[in-house]
Write an enzyme that holds these catalytic residues in place. Structure first.
Site, PDB file in Angstrom:
ATOM      1  NE  ARG A  15      41.248  94.959   5.897  1.00  0.00           N
ATOM      2  CZ  ARG A  15      41.550  94.518   4.704  1.00  0.00           C
ATOM      3  NH1 ARG A  15      40.617  94.352   3.799  1.00  0.00           N
ATOM      4  NH2 ARG A  15      42.802  94.212   4.394  1.00  0.00           N
ATOM      5  CD  GLU A  22      50.053  84.989  18.597  1.00  0.00           C
ATOM      6  OE1 GLU A  22      50.453  84.847  19.766  1.00  0.00           O
ATOM      7  OE2 GLU A  22      50.367  85.962  17.889  1.00  0.00           O
ATOM      8  N   PRO A  23      46.205  82.980  14.117  1.00  0.00           N
ATOM      9  CG  PRO A  23      44.930  81.220  13.257  1.00  0.00           C
ATOM     10  CD  PRO A  23      45.988  81.538  14.288  1.00  0.00           C
ATOM     11  N   GLY A  24      44.093  85.519  12.852  1.00  0.00           N
ATOM     12  CA  GLY A  24      42.905  86.334  13.109  1.00  0.00           C
ATOM     13  C   GLY A  24      42.084  86.383  11.828  1.00  0.00           C
ATOM     14  NE  ARG A  25      44.325  89.791   6.876  1.00  0.00           N
ATOM     15  CZ  ARG A  25      44.047  91.099   6.902  1.00  0.00           C
ATOM     16  NH1 ARG A  25      42.987  91.564   6.301  1.00  0.00           N
ATOM     17  NH2 ARG A  25      44.883  91.944   7.491  1.00  0.00           N
ATOM     18  CE1 TYR A  54      42.942  92.960  12.692  1.00  0.00           C
ATOM     19  CE2 TYR A  54      42.955  91.596  10.722  1.00  0.00           C
ATOM     20  CZ  TYR A  54      43.401  91.849  11.993  1.00  0.00           C
ATOM     21  OH  TYR A  54      44.296  90.985  12.591  1.00  0.00           O
ATOM     22  CB  CYS A  87      31.555 114.988   4.793  1.00  0.00           C
ATOM     23  SG  CYS A  87      29.764 114.926   4.827  1.00  0.00           S
TER      24      CYS A  87
END
Ligand SMILES: *Cc1c(COP(=O)(O)O)cnc(C)c1O
Length: 418
Positions: A310, A271-274, A370, A341
């Site tokens: 991130r 299950e790779p995402g990145r 992400y 701000c």
């Protein structure tokens, strides 16, 4: 970290000058390189499937844009979804329910009912979830997420597999929970682990797969023959210059060998995402302000932690270049900061840059995972646009929100209007 070609000092992304992308669509803009996305998918699928029948389930929380999903659908990917919203978004992009696994954590009955109704496989996270699902629907194929007692990740916030984690069925309950599922009329198909996100070392994967192999064998001894083992995602990527890439070929060889030698299970899910989306995308932002604050110099840009959270959230490093001054000598060190701000609103700290000026295009590298998916409306700033670059041309795949969109779901009670 990826290196990019340039022409007359201007960075080329997907064959297109970044100044042209920014000029045509405006900033901030996430630009996605279709060719790289496909390459990343094929590389990781190839590494594992050359040893063993492997299905990639792209972890779509990294980027759920419909165009990105459609591309991965056409590559033959399946999906790991963590909410009913993600499941429905993937169905909308053209995935059939049999290609989606739902891996929830602290799932409400309402969400369980919705997901069960969509016909996707459910990856059970706890005994409570199993018992509650049984009251809603039985007879469906299930997978079981086990806490292997091993965590890994780019920071504490994204380690998910260690002992005592909020994720998964505690190891000592794993076999009992699968047996209980059979008793309740379910069909246990697989066991699952996901140790965390963005870790760069192989050992935690090896340790955790060792635990899962043991669970599979104990299930077999108890009369449950599994179809597949799912080893989750978490393959890290190098964000810094000269940082080595993880040896995915070696990882695949080691892990598949453990499963083939250690069990009767012949199907693998990953299950790779990145790994799939991260370096296929950059965030293009414009320098709007340059400030010398004495102890520090600032490059002010039109993207903040509302656009890319991130660095502020995890202290993550994203490489930065001035896209229209590639290869020029750096003049000083700057913090790259946005319009939000809060002092925590930085995209990069203390980076040597070549004479930044208002109007420059500041490129934030490795923004595909992400990035957009964690962006927010903080400070009442509309979500930004995304474009897909292919063969030297860019197409809009997501419009930026308008100010009016911020008010869309709000009501002012009638009595306050009197
Ligand atoms: C987030 C997640 C992944 C993907 O993690 P990456 O680090 O992006 O590869 C895979 N599986 C599950 C269950 C997840 O929650």
């Amino acid at each position: 970290m990826r290196e990019f070609d340039s022409k007359d000092g201007v960075m080329l992304f997907g064959g297109m000058p970044v100044t042209e992308i920014a000029g045509e669509f405006g900033t901030p803009v996430y630009a996605i390189d279709e060719a790289r996305l496909r390459e990343n998918y094929r590389r990781v699928h190839g590494a594992f499937s050359r040893h063993m029948d492997t299905q990639v389930h792209y972890a779509c929380k990294a980027n759920t844009s419909l165009a990105v999903l459609k591309i991965l659908e056409s590559e033959g990917s399946c999906i790991d979804a963590v909410s009913v919203g993600e499941v429905m978004t993937c169905l909308k992009a053209g995935f059939t329910p049999d290609r989606v696994i739902f891996t929830g954590n602290n799932v409400s009955n309402e969400e369980l009912r919705a997901v069960a109704g969509l016909g996707v496989m459910i990856n059970i996270d706890s005994k409570s979830e199993l018992e509650r699902l049984a009251m809603i629907k039985t007879g469906i194929p299930l997978s079981f997420r086990v806490t292997p007692g091993v965590g890994s990740g780019h920071g504490e916030k994204v380690k998910t597999g260690g002992e005592g984690a909020k994720f998964g069925i505690p190891l000592k309950e794993a076999v009992g929970t699968c047996l209980r599922a059979k008793e309740l009329g379910f069909d246990p198909k697989g066991v699952h682990m996901h140790i965390g996100s963005g870790g760069q070392s192989v050992e935690p994967f090896v340790d955790a797969v060792g635990v899962i192999v043991d669970v599979a064998n104990r299930l077999k001894d108890n009369g449950i023959a599994l179809d597949f083992i799912d080893i989750g995602g978490g393959i890290g990527v190098p964000y810094r210059p000269n940082e080595p890439e993880m040896d995915v070929e070696g990882l695949a060889a080691d892990l598949t060998e453990m499963i083939i030698e250690g069990t009767d299970v012949r199907k693998l899910k990953i299950e790779p995402g990145r790994y799939i989306v991260c370096d296929a995308c950059v965030l293009l932002t414009r320098c709007v302000d340059v400030k010398d604050a004495g102890v520090r110099k600032y490059v002010g840009v039109d993207a903040g932690f509302n656009t890319l959270v991130r660095p502020a959230m995890y202290d993550s490093y994203h490489h930065v270049e001035i896209g229209n001054k590639l290869g020029r000598a750096c003049t000083a060190k700057y913090d790259v900061v946005g319009p939000i701000c809060e002092s925590g609103d930085h995209l990069a700290r203390c980076r040597a840059l070549p004479d930044p000026e208002e109007g420059d295009i500041v490129v934030i590298y490795d923004a595909g995972a992400y990035g957009f998916s964690m962006s927010s409306n903080y400070n009442s700033r509309p979500l930004c646009r995304e474009v897909l670059v292919f063969d030297g041309r860019a197409e809009l795949i997501r419009e930026s929100e308008r100010i009016e969109d911020l008010w869309r779901h709000q009501r002012i009670p009638e009595r306050l209007l009197r």
